[in-house]
Design an enzyme around this catalytic site. Structure first.
Site, short mmCIF file in Angstrom:
data_model
loop_
_atom_site.label_atom_id
_atom_site.label_comp_id
_atom_site.label_asym_id
_atom_site.label_seq_id
_atom_site.Cartn_x
_atom_site.Cartn_y
_atom_site.Cartn_z
N HIS A 146 10.03 -5.14 -18.45
CA HIS A 146 9.73 -5.97 -17.84
C HIS A 146 8.52 -7.21 -18.64
O HIS A 146 8.43 -6.67 -19.64
CB HIS A 146 9.01 -6.12 -16.53
CG HIS A 146 10.64 -5.34 -15.58
ND1 HIS A 146 11.44 -6.10 -15.18
CD2 HIS A 146 10.68 -4.56 -15.28
CE1 HIS A 146 11.71 -5.20 -14.28
NE2 HIS A 146 11.42 -4.20 -14.76
N CYS A 159 15.64 -3.49 -17.05
CA CYS A 159 15.37 -2.10 -16.67
C CYS A 159 16.91 -1.71 -16.12
O CYS A 159 17.39 -1.06 -17.01
CB CYS A 159 14.33 -3.14 -15.73
SG CYS A 159 13.55 -1.16 -14.71
#
Length: 483
Positions: free
Chosen positions: A423, A330
């Site tokens: 994630h 991310c």
């Protein structure tokens, strides 16, 4: 409702335990927390955002998570402001004073969270509610959405959880109850003493005294444990993590960012017997790591600036040049590129910073937040991010992940340099095997792939067993059945 005498007394874990206990006993429980404040969030199957604790509790209950389980999420952006996420979607940023005291919003948050509870209660029974912080913050009582006001709406049986390990348990329990209105006192049906160390018999007299001065029964004294691992939401959990390296294992360094988020991404690696995972921003530790992970962050540009300022950026680049693998997730993926641009000042006052230059990509921040669950060749995960990352200049696309909906994600330079927006990718054994492959010669002992999903199921059951052993479950059922 499991309410607390303060923050980090164990409400979330106790609620998860009872989600699993009720499920084991044949019921259909669901978790609920009206308002949560956390950076560690999760994407529901519908692609909406909730607090990670309620996702964990839903997993313990054996059901998919839903925004009705956590309708209001506050994600801190500074000491004074938070992003407000309502029913899984961001609706803007709020100053703490405006949110708590002035009530300037045109949204009736109390109505929204109560309606979410009502919908959830039509689908599941019992609802395992969680309070937030202390139930005795009397200066905020008129604005309370998550503690006793929510208990009144649900007519919930409230069980007060106190942490004896931090000291002052008598004062915190007595004060928490004494500061309630007569109406709210009637809702408090029991007390749980959590995190007890030593011989439980030593607290027999204390238990009797607590019941006498509070007029509320103590339903149990739960011993402190170190051998049960449940994903935690609060950042204080990081203080318990290891900061040292070990021989005979693959040493994985997670860079300690100031605004680090979604650190549960690394729980699977932490439990893998082949791996030693530690958190650091020490340049010497970074230099010695086998694998370096740049984690997610709530403020990519600010944390990238800090990395360049404190020498970590240079240490990561040098370690990679000397043979270490680097994985960005991310915001960490965004930092690995050539540059991060924020022309609209979405994150703050910095409109451009050079990245680490490890990947030939560029990232532009924008106001649109992407939240969704995904599936790829390695398994499943979820996205929660702002910004778009694309190949830089003449660089060709080289996706790390091929998603089941036909999209591509991330960038794979080689088997030692890669980034992704997903994630939870490290929860998948196949991806972990891919990540560890260059370091196979370092591993000694058990080198079999680690099944994290099976491990989590075992931990939920062990937690339930631990709580059953030390809590009067029959009395819990009695108060649930009372008119």
């Amino acid at each position: 409702m499991f309410a607390g005498t303060g923050s980090d007394v164990g409400k979330s874990i106790v609620a998860a335990a009872f989600c699993r206990i009720f499920r084991q006993d044949g019921y259909a429980p669901a978790p609920f927390k009206a308002q949560n404040m956390a950076l560690n969030s999760y994407a529901t199957p519908e692609g909406l955002e909730i607090g990670r604790a309620q996702a964990v509790q839903a997993e313990a209950a054996g059901i998919p998570c839903h925004t009705d389980m956590n309708p209001l999420l506050l994600k801190p952006q500074s000491d004074h402001t938070s992003q407000v996420v309502l029913h899984g979607k961001p609706i803007g940023n709020k100053d703490a004073y405006d949110y708590w005291r002035r009530g300037t919003s045109d949204i009736d948050f109390r109505k929204e969270v109560c309606n979410a509870f009502n919908r959830l209660a039509l689908r599941y029974n019992p609802i395992v509610m969680e309070g937030a912080g202390s139930i005795a913050e009397i200066n905020l009582k008129d604005r309370d959405l998550v503690n006793m006001s929510m208990a009144r709406h649900a007519q919930a049986a409230v069980i007060l959880v106190a942490d004896i390990d931090r000291g002052g348990v008598f004062a915190s329990v007595y004060g928490s109850i004494a500061l309630q209105t007569p109406e709210d006192k009637q809702l408090i049906k029991g007390i749980l003493i959590n995190k007890f160390r030593g011989d439980l018999r030593l607290f027999d007299e204390g238990r009797r005294m607590l019941e006498e001065i509070c007029g509320v029964p103590v339903f149990g004294v739960i011993p402190y444990y170190k051998d049960i691992h449940i994903e935690e939401e609060d950042s204080v959990a990081l203080a318990k993590k290891s900061f040292m390296m070990q021989q005979g294992k693959v040493n994985v360094a997670v860079i300690m960012l100031q605004h680090l988020s979604n650190y549960t991404d690394f729980d699977a690696l932490e439990q893998d017997p082949r791996i030693h995972l530690f958190y650091t921003n020490n340049v010497e530790d970074i230099r010695q790591a086998d694998i370096i992970i740049l984690p997610g962050t709530k403020s990519t540009l600010h944390d990238l600036y800090e990395l360049r300022h404190n020498g970590c950026a240079q240490a990561i680049i040098r370690a990679h040049r000397d043979g270490a693998s680097v994985l960005g997730i991310c915001g960490g993926y965004q930092m690995m590129g050539a540059e991060v641009l924020d022309p609209e000042r979405v994150e703050g006052d910095i409109d451009r910073l050079p990245g680490l230059g490890l990947l030939p990509v560029t990232t532009t921040m924008n106001g649109e937040k992407i939240t969704r669950q995904v599936a790829c060749q390695y398994g499943t995960g979820y996205e929660i991010h702002m910004g778009q990352t694309t190949p830089l200049g003449e660089a060709k696309a080289s996706p790390l992940l091929h998603l089941s909906d036909g999209r591509e994600d991330g960038y794979l330079l080689d088997d030692k340099c890669m980034g992704t927006y997903v994630h939870g990718i490290l929860d998948n054994a196949d991806f972990v095997e891919f990540l560890l492959r260059p370091f196979a010669q370092k591993m000694t002992g058990d080198v079999k792939p680690f099944d994290y999903q099976a491990f989590k199921e075992e931990q939920y059951n062990r937690l339930a067993d631990h709580v059953r052993k030390h809590v009067d479950i029959d009395r819990i059922y009695q108060i649930l059945q009372a008119p």
